[in-house]
Each structure stands twice: as C-alpha cells, then as structure tokens.
Write a protein that holds these residues in place. Sequence first.
Motif, PDB file in Angstrom:
ATOM      1  N   PRO A   1       0.804  -1.229   0.000  1.00  0.00           N
ATOM      2  CA  PRO A   1       0.000   0.000   0.000  1.00  0.00           C
ATOM      3  C   PRO A   1       0.838   1.281   0.000  1.00  0.00           C
ATOM      4  O   PRO A   1       0.322   2.358  -0.244  1.00  0.00           O
ATOM      5  N   LEU A   2       2.136   1.144   0.306  1.00  0.00           N
ATOM      6  CA  LEU A   2       2.998   2.333   0.293  1.00  0.00           C
ATOM      7  C   LEU A   2       3.699   2.513  -1.044  1.00  0.00           C
ATOM      8  O   LEU A   2       4.417   3.487  -1.248  1.00  0.00           O
TER       9      LEU A   2
ATOM     10  N   TRP B   1      -6.170  -4.301   8.946  1.00  0.00           N
ATOM     11  CA  TRP B   1      -7.114  -3.971   7.881  1.00  0.00           C
ATOM     12  C   TRP B   1      -6.595  -2.786   7.092  1.00  0.00           C
ATOM     13  O   TRP B   1      -6.029  -1.851   7.655  1.00  0.00           O
ATOM     14  N   LEU B   2      -6.848  -2.827   5.785  1.00  0.00           N
ATOM     15  CA  LEU B   2      -6.525  -1.692   4.929  1.00  0.00           C
ATOM     16  C   LEU B   2      -7.841  -1.067   4.481  1.00  0.00           C
ATOM     17  O   LEU B   2      -8.703  -1.743   3.920  1.00  0.00           O
ATOM     18  N   VAL B   3      -7.993   0.227   4.750  1.00  0.00           N
ATOM     19  CA  VAL B   3      -9.224   0.922   4.367  1.00  0.00           C
ATOM     20  C   VAL B   3      -8.873   1.896   3.241  1.00  0.00           C
ATOM     21  O   VAL B   3      -7.991   2.748   3.399  1.00  0.00           O
TER      22      VAL B   3
ATOM     23  N   CYS C   1      -5.505   3.422   7.276  1.00  0.00           N
ATOM     24  CA  CYS C   1      -6.325   4.146   6.297  1.00  0.00           C
ATOM     25  C   CYS C   1      -5.433   4.684   5.194  1.00  0.00           C
ATOM     26  O   CYS C   1      -4.519   5.475   5.454  1.00  0.00           O
ATOM     27  N   SER C   2      -5.679   4.248   3.963  1.00  0.00           N
ATOM     28  CA  SER C   2      -4.892   4.738   2.832  1.00  0.00           C
ATOM     29  C   SER C   2      -5.481   6.060   2.341  1.00  0.00           C
ATOM     30  O   SER C   2      -6.525   6.085   1.695  1.00  0.00           O
ATOM     31  N   LEU C   3      -4.788   7.140   2.661  1.00  0.00           N
ATOM     32  CA  LEU C   3      -5.287   8.458   2.246  1.00  0.00           C
ATOM     33  C   LEU C   3      -5.096   8.627   0.739  1.00  0.00           C
ATOM     34  O   LEU C   3      -5.937   9.217   0.053  1.00  0.00           O
ATOM     35  N   SER C   4      -3.981   8.075   0.214  1.00  0.00           N
ATOM     36  CA  SER C   4      -3.752   8.212  -1.235  1.00  0.00           C
ATOM     37  C   SER C   4      -4.791   7.417  -2.008  1.00  0.00           C
ATOM     38  O   SER C   4      -5.240   7.841  -3.079  1.00  0.00           O
ATOM     39  N   GLY C   5      -5.203   6.264  -1.466  1.00  0.00           N
ATOM     40  CA  GLY C   5      -6.265   5.491  -2.118  1.00  0.00           C
ATOM     41  C   GLY C   5      -7.588   6.238  -2.039  1.00  0.00           C
ATOM     42  O   GLY C   5      -8.282   6.413  -3.046  1.00  0.00           O
TER      43      GLY C   5
END
Length: 427
Positions: free
Chosen positions: A40-41, A73-75, A338-342
């Motif tokens: 995710p990064l 968890w990835l949000v 929490c993925s802000l870029s996503g």
Amino acid sequence: MTSLVTAVRSQVLGRLARRIAGTGGPYAGLALLPDKVLWPLHRDGLDPVEQMAQRRDREPVSRLAVPFGLRVWLVTGDEPVREVLGSLDGFSNDFGRFAGKVGINVGQDPGGLGFADAPVHTRLRKMLTPEFTMRRLARLQPRIEAIVADRLDALDAAGAAGAPADLWHEFALPIPALTICELLGVPYADREYFQKLSTARFDMGDGAHTASLDAVGESLAYLGGLITEQRREPGEGLLGSLIRAHGDAIDDRELAGLADGVLTGGLETSASMLALGAVVLMDDAGMAARMRAGDDLDRMVEELLRYLTVVQVAFPRVAVRDLQIGGVGIRAGDVVMCSLSGANRDDAAGADPDRIDPARRPGRSHLAFGYGVHRCIGAELARMELRIAYPALVRRFPRMRPAVAPADLRYRRASIVFGLDELPVYL
Ligand code: HEM
C-alpha cells in the motif's frame, strides 16, 4: 552556541535523546515487514499502485496479509476512511497499544499528538491550537516570502552556467525547514545547524539509516536545550509562547514531543509537496501558466494536495471494541490502516479522480490532511507555504524542466511520506 552545547549535555534530555535515537521511532518496525506487506505504500510514479484501485472498487475495507499473527485492515474508500478517522470512541492512536507488536516497544513512544488519545491528546492539542490560528500564522507570511526568495536565488546559483540544480536540496527541503525554525523560534545563529539535522533525520538513503537515528537524537537534544533556555527566557516562537502560556503545566518531555511532532509533521510533508508539485508543473504547461498568473491559486493547491496525497497512510489505529466499518466486522485489538492516497482517488473526488484537474469542484474536501480529531494541525501553514512557493518558482523559472527522463526520477519505494530523494532540473 556554547550555552546550547552545555544545555544539550543536560542529563535528562540526553536520556530522552538516547531513548529515541536508539530505537528509530514508531515506524522502525516497518523495516521488519516483508515487501509484499508494504504494497500500500508503493506508487507508480505519482499514482497509487493499480492494486489500490482494485481493492477500493471491490473491497474498500480488506484484510492485509501480515506476519506476527496481527489482524490488520486496509481501508481505501473515501467513506470508510472518514468513518474510521471520524470515530470518537471506536479507535485508539495510543502508542502503548502498539507496544510488543511489529518490533515496537513502549520506550519508543515519540510523544506529541499523533500517538495519543483523549484526554492527553485533547489537552496537548488545545495548547498547540492557538499557535496555528490564521492571526498567528499571518505573522509568518512575510518570513516565508523572504525564505522562498532566498531559496530561489540559491537554486539559481546552483544551476548557473546551465548545470542541473537539485530542486529538492536547494528549494523543497529548506523552505519548510526554515519555516519551522521560524515557527518554533530557533535562534538565527543555529538555523543552519538545525536545518542540517532536520535534513539528516529524514535521509533514509543507502547507509544513511544510522546517521538518521543519530540526527533524531541530536535534534531532540537540541530542542531540549532550547527548551531549557526558553524556560529561563521565553522567546517569540511557539516554544516561548507555550512556556509563557502554560509554564509548569507542560513539562519538558511534553514540550519536546510537541516540538518534535511539529518538525516531523511539517518538514518532509511540505517538502515532498513542493518537489512533487514542481514535477507536475514542469509536465503540465497549462497548469504552470495558470499558477504563474495566480488564477484560482487556492483551488490549484487543493487539487495538488489531493492528487499527490504525500502522507500515504494515516497513523495506525487500533479498534478498542468490536465494530463495523463499511459493513465489515472489525474486532477489538485489530489494527486499521487508512490509505489516504487510495481514498483521495475515490469517485467521491468527482469525475476522473486519477486526473489532475485544477477546475475540479469536489462536493467534499480531500483527505490529504486527514480527518477528525487528529486532522493536521499545520494544514493552514502548509497551504501558506505552497501558495507562496509554487507561483514564485514558476514565475522565476518559466522554462524549468527535469534534468532526467521522467522514468528516471527516483521516487521513494515504500515510504509513509511519498516523495523524491533528489530532483535535478535545468532552469
Ligand atoms: C502538505 C503538508 C502536510 C501534509 C500533507 C500533512 C498531513 C497530515 C496528516 C494526513 C495528518 C493526520 C494523520 C492521522 O490522522 O493519522 C497530520 C497530522 C499532523 N500534522 Fe500535518 N501535514 C502537513 C503539514 C504539516 C505542518 C506544516 C505541520 C506543523 C508545522 C504539521 C503538523 C502535524 C501534526 C502535529 C499532526 C498531528 C495532529 C494530531 O494528531 O492531532 N503538518 N498531517
């Protein structure tokens, strides 16, 4: 400088410095994670990796495969990210909850706001908030203008005779570093020293890791020395103002944590926005022309913040009870990233969210500064820096272009704050 050196040697702060220097801070544990967990990064140039969009479309709240028996968890969706970050009683940022997990121990707590919950967070944030009001920040505006003008001259000198100049080192990094010196009230004589320390602490290039840890310790010790001095004679900056307003109600450790949090939060983030924004402006002549003319500057800066979302993930949160996010069951003790870029490339941003569009009028604000009680306290300061620096850069160097092919720009591989380690340009 002599009094500083003496203060730096003060026993208490030396201990504080060693505690942090010896550990590498809360994200040191990342080094232990295999690459497949860190996806995710990763980014494809300026865009989130394709896998991110797939997850967001199919499963905006999904499990990440991680070792150590952790449930993570990835949000990735705009709405569920707001649910997590906006929850007042469902999640905790408290550093103590990460102790014993992912190679982190309780002694690594960096202090400051990001890893604290109410009531500690509420109390410290209330102390810091008055330092970031528009009225207080207006005081900084002419100083930031002067810093930007000075760095443009430095960039010009570095690119004299047609040589490539490094925009990262001459412009993007020093502007926020010197702005934070101004904000904190670092004496002029120490600024160069402090800026070098700030630069070194974020330099994770090959072999620089140990030097970086030393720099974290040294800058904490420096801040500690400054605090000792300002307890005696409070200065004009943030530290002096906090000491004047709160005296012994805030102890040295808390003050050092707040100051270091401001440095950590406000340096590399703004620097990456300046460098990556320059990459966009060199590529998009139309946007550069609008920036030069100063048309709709605020909107352009907001769109750059959304599109680039340099803070890729928010601080990790731990669920304090069983709850549902986006209809998915999360158990007490689960970690949520929490993925802000996503989330900022979600359809909630409006049509064609993967395209940069200065005319975009999204129905709601982007998440580049986070959301909820931990939302970036320095957002207005960051905006001020960007609104001053971008137009000044494209006006001074209207023909600026990258000195390497776009594919050869060295983006960071897996960094919480996405960015470049250098940006060679022809002016
Ligand atoms: C473009 C530049 C910046 C970006 C993109 C950015 C982004 C963020 C984000 C996303 C958060 C929230 C993290 C979360 O909820 O987990 C945050 C928090 C924070 N930021 Fe920024 N930031 C920027 C500039 C600054 C500046 C200039 C300062 C101070 C001088 C600053 C200080 C902080 C602090 C102290 C926090 C913690 C707030 C809290 O936990 O209550 N940031 N920032």
